[in-house]
Design a protein around this motif. Structure first.
Motif, mmCIF file in Angstrom:
data_model
loop_
_atom_site.group_PDB
_atom_site.id
_atom_site.type_symbol
_atom_site.label_atom_id
_atom_site.label_comp_id
_atom_site.label_asym_id
_atom_site.label_seq_id
_atom_site.Cartn_x
_atom_site.Cartn_y
_atom_site.Cartn_z
ATOM 1 N N VAL A 167 63.330 72.132 29.805
ATOM 2 C CA VAL A 167 63.407 72.717 31.142
ATOM 3 C C VAL A 167 64.699 72.194 31.771
ATOM 4 O O VAL A 167 64.957 70.993 31.700
ATOM 5 N N PRO A 168 65.525 73.059 32.363
ATOM 6 C CA PRO A 168 66.785 72.582 32.958
ATOM 7 C C PRO A 168 66.532 71.859 34.274
ATOM 8 O O PRO A 168 66.906 72.327 35.348
ATOM 9 N N PHE A 169 65.887 70.704 34.196
ATOM 10 C CA PHE A 169 65.492 69.958 35.395
ATOM 11 C C PHE A 169 66.729 69.516 36.167
ATOM 12 O O PHE A 169 67.666 68.968 35.602
ATOM 13 N N SER A 170 66.695 69.746 37.484
ATOM 14 C CA SER A 170 67.838 69.379 38.330
ATOM 15 C C SER A 170 67.479 68.225 39.258
ATOM 16 O O SER A 170 66.658 68.374 40.157
ATOM 17 N N HIS A 171 68.105 67.070 39.020
ATOM 18 C CA HIS A 171 67.917 65.957 39.958
ATOM 19 C C HIS A 171 68.561 66.294 41.305
ATOM 20 O O HIS A 171 68.130 65.823 42.342
ATOM 21 N N LYS A 172 69.615 67.115 41.282
ATOM 22 C CA LYS A 172 70.273 67.502 42.533
ATOM 23 C C LYS A 172 69.276 68.244 43.434
ATOM 24 O O LYS A 172 69.154 67.964 44.614
ATOM 25 N N HIS A 173 68.536 69.178 42.840
ATOM 26 C CA HIS A 173 67.582 69.974 43.601
ATOM 27 C C HIS A 173 66.454 69.092 44.148
ATOM 28 O O HIS A 173 66.059 69.226 45.308
ATOM 29 N N HIS A 174 65.930 68.212 43.313
ATOM 30 C CA HIS A 174 64.755 67.440 43.708
ATOM 31 C C HIS A 174 65.105 66.229 44.570
ATOM 32 O O HIS A 174 64.396 65.915 45.518
ATOM 33 N N VAL A 175 66.180 65.532 44.221
ATOM 34 C CA VAL A 175 66.524 64.295 44.931
ATOM 35 C C VAL A 175 67.549 64.570 46.034
ATOM 36 O O VAL A 175 67.355 64.208 47.192
ATOM 37 N N GLY A 176 68.649 65.230 45.654
ATOM 38 C CA GLY A 176 69.720 65.482 46.623
ATOM 39 C C GLY A 176 69.273 66.435 47.724
ATOM 40 O O GLY A 176 69.433 66.157 48.906
ATOM 41 N N ASP A 177 68.687 67.559 47.335
ATOM 42 C CA ASP A 177 68.297 68.573 48.331
ATOM 43 C C ASP A 177 66.884 68.326 48.874
ATOM 44 O O ASP A 177 66.634 68.517 50.057
ATOM 45 N N GLY A 178 65.955 67.932 48.001
ATOM 46 C CA GLY A 178 64.563 67.783 48.423
ATOM 47 C C GLY A 178 64.250 66.422 49.015
ATOM 48 O O GLY A 178 63.219 66.235 49.648
ATOM 49 N N GLY A 179 65.118 65.435 48.774
ATOM 50 C CA GLY A 179 64.907 64.106 49.338
ATOM 51 C C GLY A 179 63.768 63.327 48.712
ATOM 52 O O GLY A 179 63.236 62.397 49.311
ATOM 53 N N ILE A 180 63.360 63.693 47.495
ATOM 54 C CA ILE A 180 62.266 62.974 46.843
ATOM 55 C C ILE A 180 62.787 61.642 46.310
ATOM 56 O O ILE A 180 63.848 61.580 45.702
#
Lengths: 218, 177
Positions: A51-64
């Motif tokens: 799965v092309p998991f994106s840390h940018k999406h989850h951590v950078g944008d989502g703040g998780i």
């Protein structure tokens, strides 16, 4: 009796003598250069993942927070690759029919773990422990780089022994206050060395023994 | 005889060139690593789940904790805030109002902790919700151990107090502004 050695044997013998010196040097040089090349260290190399998991999406944008998924990082040697159930905590409701997430849903229904390709893979004779680094003020981004900006995971540093020793010999260059360990926006303050020396004392870090073989090798 | 074998130095050089090709077997040892594969085991995974009907060492203690909330101290509330911000805030929001980032992305909005119903709810209710999940919320038992659940509950109580505080009453009562 004819000549045993023809004139060109002279040239050949010179070439061989030069070669004895030059070739091993060239090979050694090539080895050193290759060892530091991205090809060998795999720095910045994006690996194929199910799965092309994106840390940018989850951590950078989502703040998780890092620990939401890597929940054993403070208490165990391994940070922990999250079980599929952790993905489904949100994705049972979000992007439930996205094709990209099909392997996640398959993993859940088949009760079979997702097979990620390891990006940070140390040799098996290195006994790295996440929890002690977290407890002594080594932040996530110090080793893993700006993960919150990476759409696909890649290694930010070589993770070679020399790279590890750089910090083990002078940890004051990198240590941070404990409440900033998981901060993605931390960067060394102008007085990092002064702060770092203070933190080395506060955390009771024995720098004299930090580069002992047995610290990382058994 | 091939030309290479006729010149030992050339042979030595050729051997040197081949050296980087040697795989150091200590790099990848025949042992099981956390999160790694383990052929021969179900799911081909080194991380094993508990066999059915077994209790992990430490679980009995955790079970005792479930019925014994620790005394509320500042340290407990601070631990609770840290854990809350990691595990709860993505949906419940940092202020506990249910306006977390994941909710903004479309996750069903959880109730605000400031609702009268939840202000009145006993601490056990929150403990059970963290342990077993509730509605769209999954169980967090695997990620939030019992001691941390109580810490989070203490912090949720602090949020309830702070968010519903009557500033005017505090000032007249001589408390900190």
């Amino acid at each position: 009796m004819p000549q045993v050695f023809k004139p060109k044997a002279n040239t050949l013998s010179w070439l061989i003598m030069a070669g004895i010196v030059v070739v091993p040097l060239a090979v050694a040089l090539f080895g050193i250069v290759y060892e530091h090349s991205a090809n060998a260290t795999r720095v910045d190399l994006v690996r194929d993942q199910p799965v092309p998991f994106s840390h940018k999406h989850h951590v950078g944008d989502g703040g998780i927070d890092c620990r939401y998924c890597h929940s054993s990082v403070e208490t165990s040697a391994v940070a922990g690759v999250p079980p599929t159930e952790t993905c489904m905590t949100c994705h049972s409701e979000l992007w439930t029919s996205a094709a990209m997430l099909a392997p996640v849903r398959r993993s859940l229904s088949a009760n079979a773990p997702i097979r990620w390709t390891r990006v940070h893979d140390l040799p098996d004779y290195v006994y790295f422990d996440h929890s002690i680094h977290i407890a002594k003020g080594v932040g996530c981004t110090t080793c893993h780089g700006e993960v919150e900006t990476m759409p696909l995971m890649r290694k930010a540093h070589t993770l070679t022994m020399g790279w590890c020793l750089d910090c083990h010999r002078a940890p004051e260059k990198y240590l941070r206050p404990l409440d900033r360990v998981f901060a993605t926006d931390w960067s060394p303050p102008p007085d990092q060395i002064t702060q770092g020396v203070r933190l080395v004392q506060a955390y009771h870090i024995e720098v004299d023994h930090l580069a002992d073989c047995s610290v990382c090798h058994r | 005889m091939t030309p290479l074998l006729r010149f030992p130095p050339a042979l030595a050089c050729a051997a040197l060139v081949c050296l980087p090709g040697c795989r150091q077997e200590m790099d990848v040892q025949p042992k099981l690593l956390p999160n790694g594969p383990a052929s021969g085991f179900p799911q081909n995974a080194a991380n094993r789940s508990l066999p059915a009907g077994t209790i992990a060492r430490g679980d009995v203690v955790a079970d005792d904790l479930a019925h014994a909330p620790p005394p509320v101290t500042l340290a407990l509330v601070e631990r609770g805030r840290q854990r809350f911000d990691v595990f709860c805030a993505p949906c419940h929001g940092r202020a506990g109002d249910g306006e977390g980032m994941i909710v903004e992305r479309g996750f069903p909005k959880p109730p605000s902790y400031l609702e009268t119903r939840l202000v009145a709810a006993p601490a056990d209710h929150f403990f059970d919700v963290i342990t077993y999940g509730y509605g769209a919320m999954y169980s967090y038992a695997a990620r939030v151990p019992a001691a941390d659940r109580w810490a989070i509950i203490a912090y949720v109580r602090a949020l309830q107090v702070s968010q519903r505080a009557d500033l005017a009453a505090k000032v007249t009562a001589g408390g900190p502004p």
